[in-house]
Motif scaffolding. Structure first.
Motif, PDB file in Angstrom:
ATOM      1  N   ALA A  45      19.815 -12.550  20.842  1.00  0.00           N
ATOM      2  CA  ALA A  45      20.969 -11.811  20.335  1.00  0.00           C
ATOM      3  C   ALA A  45      20.679 -11.470  18.872  1.00  0.00           C
ATOM      4  CB  ALA A  45      22.235 -12.653  20.465  1.00  0.00           C
ATOM      5  N   GLY A  46      19.790 -10.498  18.689  1.00  0.00           N
ATOM      6  CA  GLY A  46      19.254 -10.186  17.365  1.00  0.00           C
ATOM      7  C   GLY A  46      20.291  -9.596  16.425  1.00  0.00           C
ATOM      8  N   PRO A  47      19.912  -9.288  15.179  1.00  0.00           N
ATOM      9  CA  PRO A  47      18.541  -9.316  14.675  1.00  0.00           C
ATOM     10  C   PRO A  47      18.066 -10.751  14.383  1.00  0.00           C
ATOM     11  CG  PRO A  47      20.046  -8.699  12.925  1.00  0.00           C
ATOM     12  CD  PRO A  47      20.867  -8.814  14.173  1.00  0.00           C
ATOM     13  N   HIS A  48      16.991 -11.149  15.044  1.00  0.00           N
ATOM     14  CA  HIS A  48      16.461 -12.501  14.891  1.00  0.00           C
ATOM     15  C   HIS A  48      15.345 -12.508  13.847  1.00  0.00           C
ATOM     16  CE1 HIS A  48      15.137 -16.526  16.022  1.00  0.00           C
ATOM     17  NE2 HIS A  48      13.897 -16.065  16.062  1.00  0.00           N
ATOM     18  N   GLY A  49      15.458 -13.411  12.873  1.00  0.00           N
ATOM     19  CA  GLY A  49      14.417 -13.551  11.856  1.00  0.00           C
ATOM     20  C   GLY A  49      14.206 -12.295  11.043  1.00  0.00           C
ATOM     21  N   ALA A  50      15.289 -11.661  10.589  1.00  0.00           N
ATOM     22  CA  ALA A  50      15.188 -10.375   9.882  1.00  0.00           C
ATOM     23  C   ALA A  50      14.684 -10.555   8.460  1.00  0.00           C
ATOM     24  CB  ALA A  50      16.549  -9.679   9.863  1.00  0.00           C
ATOM     25  N   GLY A  51      13.619  -9.830   8.129  1.00  0.00           N
ATOM     26  CA  GLY A  51      13.127  -9.763   6.767  1.00  0.00           C
ATOM     27  C   GLY A  51      13.465  -8.411   6.173  1.00  0.00           C
ATOM     28  N   ILE A  52      14.220  -8.390   5.088  1.00  0.00           N
ATOM     29  CA  ILE A  52      14.707  -7.146   4.475  1.00  0.00           C
ATOM     30  C   ILE A  52      14.105  -6.992   3.076  1.00  0.00           C
ATOM     31  CG2 ILE A  52      16.751  -5.922   3.628  1.00  0.00           C
ATOM     32  CD1 ILE A  52      18.360  -7.372   5.804  1.00  0.00           C
ATOM     33  N   PHE A  53      13.694  -5.767   2.737  1.00  0.00           N
ATOM     34  CA  PHE A  53      13.202  -5.530   1.384  1.00  0.00           C
ATOM     35  C   PHE A  53      13.554  -4.119   0.935  1.00  0.00           C
ATOM     36  CE2 PHE A  53       9.890  -3.718   3.939  1.00  0.00           C
ATOM     37  CZ  PHE A  53       9.260  -2.748   3.164  1.00  0.00           C
ATOM     38  N   LYS A  54      13.618  -3.940  -0.383  1.00  0.00           N
ATOM     39  CA  LYS A  54      13.848  -2.627  -0.981  1.00  0.00           C
ATOM     40  C   LYS A  54      12.494  -1.984  -1.244  1.00  0.00           C
ATOM     41  CE  LYS A  54      16.197  -0.316  -4.841  1.00  0.00           C
ATOM     42  NZ  LYS A  54      16.993  -0.516  -6.081  1.00  0.00           N
ATOM     43  N   ASP A  55      12.290  -0.808  -0.700  1.00  0.00           N
ATOM     44  CA  ASP A  55      11.008  -0.111  -0.780  1.00  0.00           C
ATOM     45  C   ASP A  55      11.038   0.883  -1.935  1.00  0.00           C
ATOM     46  OD1 ASP A  55       8.605   1.080  -0.402  1.00  0.00           O
ATOM     47  OD2 ASP A  55       9.032   1.877   1.596  1.00  0.00           O
ATOM     48  N   ASN A  56      10.517   0.478  -3.084  1.00  0.00           N
ATOM     49  CA  ASN A  56      10.603   1.312  -4.283  1.00  0.00           C
ATOM     50  C   ASN A  56       9.677   2.523  -4.250  1.00  0.00           C
ATOM     51  OD1 ASN A  56      12.566  -0.223  -5.707  1.00  0.00           O
ATOM     52  ND2 ASN A  56      11.015  -1.766  -6.148  1.00  0.00           N
ATOM     53  N   GLN A  57       8.739   2.580  -3.326  1.00  0.00           N
ATOM     54  CA  GLN A  57       7.856   3.752  -3.243  1.00  0.00           C
ATOM     55  C   GLN A  57       8.330   4.760  -2.203  1.00  0.00           C
ATOM     56  OE1 GLN A  57       5.176   4.516  -0.699  1.00  0.00           O
ATOM     57  NE2 GLN A  57       6.541   3.339   0.625  1.00  0.00           N
ATOM     58  N   GLU A  58       9.421   4.448  -1.484  1.00  0.00           N
ATOM     59  CA  GLU A  58       9.958   5.345  -0.458  1.00  0.00           C
ATOM     60  C   GLU A  58      10.667   6.540  -1.091  1.00  0.00           C
ATOM     61  OE1 GLU A  58      10.486   7.275   2.384  1.00  0.00           O
ATOM     62  OE2 GLU A  58      10.160   5.296   3.335  1.00  0.00           O
ATOM     63  N   THR A  59      10.356   7.754  -0.604  1.00  0.00           N
ATOM     64  CA  THR A  59      10.980   8.968  -1.140  1.00  0.00           C
ATOM     65  C   THR A  59      12.191   9.409  -0.330  1.00  0.00           C
ATOM     66  OG1 THR A  59       9.438  10.340   0.148  1.00  0.00           O
ATOM     67  CG2 THR A  59       8.798   9.769  -2.112  1.00  0.00           C
ATOM     68  N   ASN A 103      10.471 -13.096  10.267  1.00  0.00           N
ATOM     69  CA  ASN A 103       9.557 -11.971  10.050  1.00  0.00           C
ATOM     70  C   ASN A 103       9.735 -11.415   8.639  1.00  0.00           C
ATOM     71  OD1 ASN A 103       8.564 -11.584  12.961  1.00  0.00           O
ATOM     72  ND2 ASN A 103      10.788 -11.563  13.194  1.00  0.00           N
ATOM     73  N   ASN A 104       8.633 -10.969   8.050  1.00  0.00           N
ATOM     74  CA  ASN A 104       8.698 -10.376   6.720  1.00  0.00           C
ATOM     75  C   ASN A 104       7.742  -9.197   6.640  1.00  0.00           C
ATOM     76  OD1 ASN A 104      10.400 -12.065   4.674  1.00  0.00           O
ATOM     77  ND2 ASN A 104       9.376 -13.564   5.971  1.00  0.00           N
ATOM     78  N   ALA A 105       8.122  -8.195   5.862  1.00  0.00           N
ATOM     79  CA  ALA A 105       7.281  -7.021   5.656  1.00  0.00           C
ATOM     80  C   ALA A 105       7.355  -6.615   4.189  1.00  0.00           C
ATOM     81  CB  ALA A 105       7.726  -5.871   6.558  1.00  0.00           C
ATOM     82  N   PHE A 106       6.334  -5.889   3.727  1.00  0.00           N
ATOM     83  CA  PHE A 106       6.275  -5.480   2.322  1.00  0.00           C
ATOM     84  C   PHE A 106       5.278  -4.338   2.184  1.00  0.00           C
ATOM     85  CE2 PHE A 106       3.303  -8.856   3.177  1.00  0.00           C
ATOM     86  CZ  PHE A 106       2.124  -8.461   2.561  1.00  0.00           C
ATOM     87  N   TRP A 107       5.388  -3.625   1.077  1.00  0.00           N
ATOM     88  CA  TRP A 107       4.409  -2.601   0.727  1.00  0.00           C
ATOM     89  C   TRP A 107       3.287  -3.282  -0.039  1.00  0.00           C
ATOM     90  CZ3 TRP A 107       2.885   2.131   1.866  1.00  0.00           C
ATOM     91  CH2 TRP A 107       2.061   2.830   0.973  1.00  0.00           C
ATOM     92  N   ALA A 108       2.047  -3.147   0.462  1.00  0.00           N
ATOM     93  CA  ALA A 108       0.888  -3.762  -0.189  1.00  0.00           C
ATOM     94  C   ALA A 108       0.266  -2.750  -1.140  1.00  0.00           C
ATOM     95  CB  ALA A 108      -0.118  -4.220   0.859  1.00  0.00           C
ATOM     96  N   PRO A 109       0.409  -2.920  -2.455  1.00  0.00           N
ATOM     97  CA  PRO A 109      -0.036  -1.893  -3.401  1.00  0.00           C
ATOM     98  C   PRO A 109      -1.549  -1.698  -3.430  1.00  0.00           C
ATOM     99  CG  PRO A 109       0.650  -3.879  -4.560  1.00  0.00           C
ATOM    100  CD  PRO A 109       1.055  -4.063  -3.136  1.00  0.00           C
ATOM    101  N   THR A 110      -2.322  -2.718  -3.092  1.00  0.00           N
ATOM    102  CA  THR A 110      -3.778  -2.572  -3.101  1.00  0.00           C
ATOM    103  C   THR A 110      -4.309  -1.914  -1.834  1.00  0.00           C
ATOM    104  OG1 THR A 110      -4.105  -4.777  -2.141  1.00  0.00           O
ATOM    105  CG2 THR A 110      -3.987  -4.614  -4.549  1.00  0.00           C
ATOM    106  N   LEU A 111      -3.480  -1.832  -0.800  1.00  0.00           N
ATOM    107  CA  LEU A 111      -3.892  -1.245   0.477  1.00  0.00           C
ATOM    108  C   LEU A 111      -3.220   0.091   0.754  1.00  0.00           C
ATOM    109  CD1 LEU A 111      -3.601  -4.473   2.699  1.00  0.00           C
ATOM    110  CD2 LEU A 111      -5.612  -3.647   1.473  1.00  0.00           C
ATOM    111  N   ASN A 112      -2.133   0.371   0.025  1.00  0.00           N
ATOM    112  CA  ASN A 112      -1.306   1.560   0.284  1.00  0.00           C
ATOM    113  C   ASN A 112      -0.834   1.597   1.729  1.00  0.00           C
ATOM    114  OD1 ASN A 112      -1.306   2.725  -2.331  1.00  0.00           O
ATOM    115  ND2 ASN A 112      -3.369   3.531  -1.975  1.00  0.00           N
ATOM    116  N   LYS A 113      -0.400   0.447   2.206  1.00  0.00           N
ATOM    117  CA  LYS A 113       0.110   0.315   3.563  1.00  0.00           C
ATOM    118  C   LYS A 113       1.258  -0.688   3.573  1.00  0.00           C
ATOM    119  CE  LYS A 113      -4.273   1.177   6.015  1.00  0.00           C
ATOM    120  NZ  LYS A 113      -3.809   2.324   6.822  1.00  0.00           N
ATOM    121  N   TYR A 114       2.050  -0.602   4.640  1.00  0.00           N
ATOM    122  CA  TYR A 114       3.021  -1.658   4.907  1.00  0.00           C
ATOM    123  C   TYR A 114       2.326  -2.766   5.690  1.00  0.00           C
ATOM    124  CZ  TYR A 114       6.521   1.827   3.627  1.00  0.00           C
ATOM    125  OH  TYR A 114       7.253   2.758   2.950  1.00  0.00           O
TER     126      TYR A 114
END
Length: 352
Positions: A45-59, A103-114
């Motif tokens: 009965a999600g959202p299970h283990g939600a990782g939230i972040f603010k994406d400062n490079q998103e246009t 779960n967690n996600a982030f923008w990796a500045p050295t890889l230019n990827k999520y």
């Protein structure tokens, strides 16, 4: 399961506003921003283990906030303000990982990827898995990036953040024998190959007092708060075992600046010599804890090992303290020698 919202002006005293967004038990007079439906068969009965972040490079302003979590499968969500969320969508691509973790996600500045960090299962039990994406929708097949040293101490969730030129991971370790979870420290240059620091030694330990607010489990939040004289690490604590019914709490641990890890010499003296470093001028600063009767001596060598300058001996704790040298240090490749006793050296840096 649900995601809730709270705010604080000082990081200590928190308020849970009435948002009027999600109905719960017949009212919207609550601080819930996202809640799963009733459980459907084997689905969470999600959202299970939600990782939230603010994406400062998103246009795209409607996707400024992003989330990685599990419902029927590993999924993503988008929001313009972190409060009102679009309908979630399953991760596209080759992802098949269970994702029943924090779960967690982030923008990796050295890889230019999520990069997404989740969990899978393997020969050693629970294992930390990694996925990546260019657009936060299409994801690569999961790859195991951290497994346990044995089947008893199994890595669980691992929030990751970029700090000091490397990626730090706060990995939750599930002790199978006693069914408790503590947090340890890892680091990586590329988010793929991880190095554990003092495996088995907690960065944030569980309390040893039964039914204390973090006796059973310690799960760190994704992003520490860095202040001038302190690092704040928030975490979720629980008063009982991982598989038992338990009460949860929002908790705080603190570190001195750059205090994640250091080299410590308690009784005998220690010596550290760096590799060649390109020096382009500026003061040399140090973060060090010096106990009573302790000291830290620092020398600058050229690339061939010839002494160029010697700093005034340090006999007290310093936070970003500037070292005073007897000679001017010329630009070029240098090595730095640290000799210390009854002290713990955390970091050094150059500044104008």
């Amino acid at each position: 399961m649900a995601v809730c919202y709270a705010t604080s002006k000082d990081g200590i005293h928190w308020e849970k506003p009435n948002l009027g967004i999600v109905e719960y038990e017949g009212t919207k007079n609550n601080n819930i921003i996202w809640r799963g439906e009733e459980q459907d068969g084997d689905h969470w009965a999600g959202p299970h283990g939600a990782g939230i972040f603010k994406d400062n490079q998103e246009t795209n302003p409607n996707r400024k906030y992003k989330s990685l979590f599990k419902v029927e499968d590993l999924s993503v969500g988008f929001s313009k303000d972190g409060l009102h969320w679009d309908e979630y969508q399953s991760c596209e691509g080759d992802v098949t990982v269970a994702g029943d973790t924090h779960n967690n996600a982030f923008w990796a500045p050295t890889l230019n990827k999520y990069v997404g960090i989740t969990r899978t299962w393997g020969e050693m039990g629970r294992e930390v898995a990694r996925i990546e994406s260019d657009d936060f929708i299409n994801w690569t097949k999961e790859e195991v990036v951290l497994e346990g040293l044995d089947k008893n101490l199994q890595p669980y969730a691992m929030p990751v953040f970029y700090y000091g030129g490397v990626y730090l991971g706060l990995v939750a370790i599930h002790n199978q024998k006693i069914d408790r979870v503590h947090t340890e420290l890892t680091w990586s240059f590329d988010t793929k190959k991880w190095h554990r620091i003092s495996p088995g030694t907690p960065l944030i330990p569980c309390s040893e007092k039964k039914l204390d607010y973090d006796y059973g489990c310690v799960y760190t939040c994704a992003y520490p708060i860095f202040e001038n004289n302190e690092i704040k690490l928030y975490y979720g604590g629980s008063d009982w075992l991982h598989f038992g019914w338990r009460s949860g709490a929002f908790c705080l641990a603190t570190l001195r600046p750059d205090g994640f890890a250091g080299y410590e010499a308690k009784t005998n003296s220690a010596k550290i010599v760096t590799k060649n470093i390109s020096y382009n001028g500026g003061d040399v600063s140090i973060n060090v804890d010096v106990n009573k009767g302790g000291y830290l001596n620092v020398k600058i060598l050229d690339k061939n090992g010839k002494e160029l300058a010697k700093a005034k001996s340090v006999s007290k704790t310093l936070i970003n303290g500037k070292l005073k040298f007897d000679k001017k240090i010329e630009h070029g490749d240098i090595k730095i020698v640290f000799e210390f006793a009854n002290a713990k050296v955390y970091s050094f840096g150059f500044s104008n």
